[in-house]
Every structure is written in structure tokens, then in C-alpha cells.
Design a protein around this motif. Structure first.
Motif, short mmCIF file in Angstrom:
data_model
loop_
_atom_site.label_atom_id
_atom_site.label_comp_id
_atom_site.label_asym_id
_atom_site.label_seq_id
_atom_site.Cartn_x
_atom_site.Cartn_y
_atom_site.Cartn_z
N ASP A 191 0.80 -1.37 -0.32
CA ASP A 191 0.13 -0.05 -0.06
C ASP A 191 1.17 1.13 0.14
O ASP A 191 0.15 2.54 0.13
CB ASP A 191 -1.13 0.44 1.38
N ASP A 192 1.92 1.13 0.29
CA ASP A 192 3.41 2.52 0.04
C ASP A 192 3.94 2.35 -1.57
O ASP A 192 4.79 3.21 -1.42
CB ASP A 192 3.56 1.60 1.20
N VAL A 193 2.97 1.90 -2.15
CA VAL A 193 3.82 2.02 -3.91
C VAL A 193 2.84 3.33 -5.11
O VAL A 193 1.42 3.41 -4.45
CB VAL A 193 4.05 0.65 -4.47
N LYS A 194 3.20 3.75 -5.42
CA LYS A 194 2.11 4.97 -6.35
C LYS A 194 1.48 3.98 -6.87
O LYS A 194 1.52 2.42 -7.51
CB LYS A 194 3.35 5.78 -7.58
N VAL A 195 0.18 3.90 -7.92
CA VAL A 195 -0.84 4.02 -7.74
C VAL A 195 -1.41 4.27 -9.09
O VAL A 195 -1.30 5.16 -9.76
CB VAL A 195 -2.07 3.16 -7.15
N ASP A 196 -1.82 3.83 -10.13
CA ASP A 196 -2.73 4.03 -11.53
C ASP A 196 -4.22 3.97 -10.77
O ASP A 196 -4.46 3.17 -10.42
CB ASP A 196 -2.77 3.24 -12.61
N ARG A 197 -5.01 4.72 -10.94
CA ARG A 197 -6.67 5.14 -10.48
C ARG A 197 -7.59 5.64 -11.50
O ARG A 197 -7.75 6.49 -12.37
CB ARG A 197 -6.19 5.91 -8.82
N TRP A 198 -8.90 4.95 -11.41
CA TRP A 198 -9.21 4.67 -12.15
C TRP A 198 -11.31 5.16 -11.45
O TRP A 198 -11.70 4.55 -10.82
CB TRP A 198 -10.06 3.78 -13.50
N GLN A 199 -11.89 6.20 -12.40
CA GLN A 199 -13.47 6.42 -11.49
C GLN A 199 -14.11 6.03 -13.02
O GLN A 199 -14.09 7.25 -14.18
CB GLN A 199 -13.76 7.36 -10.76
N ILE A 200 -14.67 5.26 -12.82
CA ILE A 200 -15.87 5.23 -14.02
C ILE A 200 -17.52 5.83 -14.39
O ILE A 200 -17.71 4.37 -13.46
CB ILE A 200 -15.11 3.82 -15.60
N CYS A 201 -18.17 6.70 -14.31
CA CYS A 201 -19.42 6.76 -13.46
C CYS A 201 -20.23 6.08 -14.18
O CYS A 201 -20.87 7.06 -15.95
CB CYS A 201 -19.45 8.17 -12.93
N ARG A 202 -21.91 5.21 -14.15
CA ARG A 202 -22.28 5.36 -15.43
C ARG A 202 -24.12 5.39 -15.01
O ARG A 202 -24.68 4.77 -14.03
CB ARG A 202 -22.47 3.38 -15.71
#
Length: 359
Positions: free
Chosen positions: A218-229
């Protein structure tokens, strides 16, 4: 020329009326789209719904009981059938009593769905599919809020997640949401999609917890997404998650990400109040009940913050109806969703044809 009074919600559509567990041995009264309804289980546990109005003296049938699949009024014992017709009443002849309205109702995916409008138009195939329900690869936890605000304010809220940076700063908010533009697409009269993809960023506290629960760092960089339908009349399903940076983001393999669907079924009670059925279906570590409860409790806190904001927003708007609100680029998802709602409402309105010219 329109002849009926303007409405703020479509009626010829499926709404979530209750969680299935809410309707067991006793009837449940609930107001939906300004209509007072009572839900109960008839023969063999089949769900039924009629007007919450006894044709004898107008008592609410929701204060009665269910006996051998019949709804019994708690005032004088009148028995109702699930078709809205009177069956019997102790010591009285009541077969000629007028029927009350019965509603199309379905139990599916752990929810009870109701069609407030024309029963003849109700098609169960139009209930949105929830592919994660009863799937062993997924887990679900959720709840219900009663909110004193126009249901469309919640649609606005969910289709513009930039508010997370400010309203939910301690859990899911982060500056990168503001800094990353979102894209909004409209698919005919059936869907509005707003999406945002963030790359190589730190995970906020909620997603750090999710990563740990799936055995990921949990202490590394991440890619994050949000797709609202958004789909009419008022359903919002949001694909959310994070993956370790560089592993493919949204398309990463399950071993490198935590992926969920935020479930939002928003059901208008009146023009300025709603029932909000919320939850999260997750596709990671589905067998851990403690994680399910931890996420459910976290969501409860997050949505409680939304509740306070929306109720106070509603009060402001009610006190200043003359004020025009601004529309910015971040509002596109909510604006387009409201347009779809308006289109669905408009097609339900009868059109008055011009009278024939007199001779």
C-alpha cells in the motif's frame, strides 16, 4: 401543449423500493414517486405491492399484518388480495368494494423493484443486470439512507467525483482528482458515462486499506480509475479501483489491483426527498467478512458526509429558487444525466391535440 402537471421523476421505470431483507413477515410501507405503497409477501413468499390505502376507511394497510398470504388491514380486519381487490371482512359483505391500485413488482439481486407507472408497460427485462450478484468471485455490502433532498442532487454528486477532494478528504479524496480531467459521453437515451483515469499517484487511505486487504503493498504509486455510469431513471454504478503503477491500470490483472463497483440506486420519495440504496461490490478477497464490514462501515461514513452536504444544499436551493446555478466542465456528467431524466419524463406526458375547428 402539455396538459398534466410537471413532474421531476419518470414513473414508467423500475426503481429499487427496498432491500429484500426489509420485507419479511410484516408489511412495509414506503412512499415512492409521491405514491404511498405497501410491500408484503403473499403466497409462497412472492412479493406483492398495492396502494397503502384501505378502501374501507382509508387506513394505511402497512399498519396491518399478513395472514396466509393475504394483507389484513389493522383497523377493521379487511383482507386484500395482491391484485388490489377486496377478499373478505369479518361479518361484512365487501366483494363489491372498489379495487385499489396494485403495482408491478419484482424481487431480484437482493432488492425489491417497483414500477410506479403504467403496470401494462412494466417489463422485468428492463431491470438493470447486476453481474456480480451471487457470483462467488464477488462480495457485496451496503445500506440505505433516507435523505431530505431532490434525488437529482445525488445524481449530480455521483456523476462529478471532484467533490471527493473536499468532502471526503480523509478517505478517498486527493488532489490528483482535481488535476486530472474527466471525459463525459452520452449513449442515446440510455446511458451517460463520465470517466477519469489517474496515473502514478499515491493511494488515498481507503484504497491503501483495500490494497492491504488483498495482500498488496500500500506504500507504492498506483494507477486509479473512476468510471461513473448513469442509467435512467436514477441508477449510478461506478467502477472504481487502483492497480500498482505500471501494471496496466484499469486493465491490470487481478493479482495487481483492487477493483470494485460502487452501487447507487436513488429512488425519489417526493420532489425533495429520496431513498438512497448504496453499497460496494468488490472483486478481491470476497470470502473475508471482516473486510466486507470494514468497507461497508467506511462507505457509511463517506455517504454520511454526502448526506449532510446534500440536505443543506437542498435548503439553500429551496430558500433561493430564483438563483441560477453555474455549470462548469466538471458538471457535464450531472447535466447530461438530468437531460436524460427530462427526456424520459417528457415522453410520459400526454399531448393535448388541437380541437377541431367549429363550423
Amino acid at each position: 401543449m402539455r396538459t398534466s402537471e410537471p413532474s421531476t421523476f419518470p414513473r414508467n421505470a423500475w426503481y429499487v423500493a427496498a432491500m429484500a431483507a426489509e420485507v419479511q413477515d410484516k408489511p412495509l410501507g414506503r412512499q415512492i414517486c409521491n405514491a404511498r405503497m405497501v410491500f408484503y409477501r403473499a403466497q409462497q413468499g412472492q412479493i406483492a405491492c398495492v396502494e397503502d390505502f384501505c378502501p374501507h376507511r382509508g387506513a394505511p394497510l402497512s399498519l396491518g399484518r399478513v395472514c396466509e398470504g393475504k394483507l389484513v388491514c389493522g383497523y377493521h380486519g379487511l383482507e386484500m388480495g395482491c391484485d388490489g381487490r377486496v377478499i373478505a371482512m369479518p361479518g361484512q359483505r365487501v366483494r363489491g368494494f372498489p379495487a385499489i391500485k396494485s403495482y408491478a413488482v419484482e424481487e431480484r439481486y437482493g432488492f425489491i423493484w417497483v414500477w410506479p407507472g403504467d403496470r401494462e408497460q412494466a417489463d422485468a427485462a428492463l431491470i438493470p443486470p447486476l453481474h456480480w450478484h451471487a457470483n462467488p468471485e464477488w462480495a457485496y455490502g451496503g445500506g440505505l439512507f433516507h435523505i431530505q433532498a431532490d434525488y437529482r442532487l445525488m445524481v449530480d454528486n455521483l456523476m462529478d467525483l471532484t467533490h471527493e477532494t473536499y468532502v471526503h478528504a480523509a478517505s478517498i479524496g486527493q488532489a490528483e482528482i482535481d488535476e486530472t480531467p474527466c471525459k463525459t459521453e452520452v449513449h442515446g437515451e440510455t446511458e451517460v458515462v463520465t470517466s477519469r483515469f489517474m496515473h502514478d499517484i499515491p493511494a488515498p487511505p481507503f484504497w491503501q486499506m483495500a490494497l492491504r486487504s488483498n495482500g498488496l503493498a500500500d506504500d507504492v504509486k498506483v494507477d486509479r480509475w473512476q468510471i461513473c455510469r448513469f442509467t435512467p431513471p436514477s441508477h449510478v454504478l461506478i467502477e472504481v479501483g487502483v492497480a500498482h503503477a505500471g501494471k496496466g491500470g484499469y486493465a491490470a490483472e487481478d493479482a495487481h489491483k483492487v477493483y470494485s463497483v460502487v452501487v447507487d440506486f436513488i429512488t425519489p420519495e417526493t420532489e425533495d426527498s429520496m431513498w438512497y440504496f448504496w453499497g460496494m461490490a468488490r472483486k478481491f478477497n470476497p470470502g473475508d467478512a471482516a473486510v466486507t464490514e470494514q468497507i461497508r462501515a467506511g462507505q457509511h461514513k463517506i455517504f454520511s458526509e454526502d448526506l449532510e452536504m446534500l440536505e443543506r444544499q437542498q435548503r439553500n436551493l429551496a430558500e433561493h429558487p430564483e438563483r441560477q446555478l453555474l455549470k462548469l466542465s466538471i458538471d457535464a456528467g450531472g447535466v447530461q444525466s438530468r437531460k436524460l431524466i427530462a427526456q424520459w419524463i417528457d415522453r410520459e406526458q400526454p399531448v393535448q391535440r388541437p380541437a377541431a375547428a367549429q363550423a
